[in-house]
Design a protein around this motif. Structure first.
Motif, PDB file in Angstrom:
ATOM      1  N   ALA A   1      -4.505  -3.320   5.974  1.00  0.00           N
ATOM      2  CA  ALA A   1      -4.506  -4.292   4.874  1.00  0.00           C
ATOM      3  C   ALA A   1      -4.403  -5.707   5.440  1.00  0.00           C
ATOM      4  CB  ALA A   1      -3.346  -4.016   3.924  1.00  0.00           C
TER       5      ALA A   1
ATOM      6  N   TRP B   1      -0.696  -0.265   9.730  1.00  0.00           N
ATOM      7  CA  TRP B   1      -0.881   1.153   9.409  1.00  0.00           C
ATOM      8  C   TRP B   1      -2.293   1.459   8.953  1.00  0.00           C
ATOM      9  CZ3 TRP B   1       2.628   4.410  11.076  1.00  0.00           C
ATOM     10  CH2 TRP B   1       3.908   3.899  11.357  1.00  0.00           C
ATOM     11  N   HIS B   2      -2.786   0.754   7.942  1.00  0.00           N
ATOM     12  CA  HIS B   2      -4.118   1.061   7.412  1.00  0.00           C
ATOM     13  C   HIS B   2      -4.971  -0.189   7.274  1.00  0.00           C
ATOM     14  CE1 HIS B   2      -1.083   3.906   5.674  1.00  0.00           C
ATOM     15  NE2 HIS B   2      -1.830   4.731   6.374  1.00  0.00           N
TER      16      HIS B   2
ATOM     17  N   HIS C   1       0.827  -1.210   0.000  1.00  0.00           N
ATOM     18  CA  HIS C   1       0.000   0.000   0.000  1.00  0.00           C
ATOM     19  C   HIS C   1       0.860   1.258   0.000  1.00  0.00           C
ATOM     20  CE1 HIS C   1      -2.627   3.027   2.271  1.00  0.00           C
ATOM     21  NE2 HIS C   1      -2.968   3.059   1.010  1.00  0.00           N
ATOM     22  N   ALA C   2       1.700   1.420   1.009  1.00  0.00           N
ATOM     23  CA  ALA C   2       2.485   2.654   1.109  1.00  0.00           C
ATOM     24  C   ALA C   2       3.969   2.380   1.324  1.00  0.00           C
ATOM     25  CB  ALA C   2       1.941   3.530   2.229  1.00  0.00           C
TER      26      ALA C   2
HETATM   27  S1  FES Z   1       0.977   0.859   4.584  1.00  0.00           S
HETATM   28 FE1  FES Z   1      -1.167   1.198   4.377  1.00  0.00          FE
HETATM   29  S2  FES Z   1      -2.058  -0.710   4.773  1.00  0.00           S
HETATM   30 FE2  FES Z   1       0.077  -1.087   4.918  1.00  0.00          FE
END
Ligand code: FES
Length: 125
Positions: free
Chosen positions: A91, A88-89, A64-65
């Motif tokens: 996933a 973090w978000h 993702h990032a």
């Molecule tokens: S960095 Fe955003 S979900 Fe892993």
């Protein structure tokens, strides 16, 4: 002084085969563990998930990032231990394939880090 800024160490995304990471017991059954390997001037960051005698490795970089998944050491799995999660978000990734099955990176996947259990030792392959 040379006038040059110090460069951060190179980030590596693969390792040579045959590196002994440790005995199977290093990772509790149903848990995961972080590994950082220095190879020359570079550093590889990965993690291994253990399920019984099965071990699966992935590069510690969320598609993702680009962040390392765990904000707490070795905290790579959901509370039920059935999926890999990014702290973090949120996933979610399939443990066997690394495919994203929920969260913000649908269609992406973790990069595999080939490891195997050989004679009781977790090794890179
Ligand atoms: S960095 Fe955003 S979900 Fe892993």
């Amino acid at each position: 002084m040379s006038g040059q800024e110090p460069q951060p160490p190179a980030r590596l995304f693969s390792t040579p085969a045959g590196v002994k990471l440790g005995p199977l017991e290093l990772i509790a059954d149903g848990a995961a563990r972080n590994f950082v390997l220095q190879i020359g001037e570079g550093f590889f960051h990965g993690f291994v998930v253990r399920q019984g005698e099965a071990v699966r490795g992935y590069v510690d970089r969320c598609p993702h990032a680009g962040l390392p998944l765990a904000q707490k050491l070795d905290d790579y799995l959901t509370p039920a231990g059935d999926l890999i999660t990014c702290s973090w978000h949120g996933a979610l990734f399939d443990i066997d394939t690394g495919a994203c099955v929920g969260g913000p990176c649908a269609g992406a996947a973790l990069r595999p880090w080939p490891v195997a259990l050989i004679d009781g030792w977790i090794r890179t392959t």
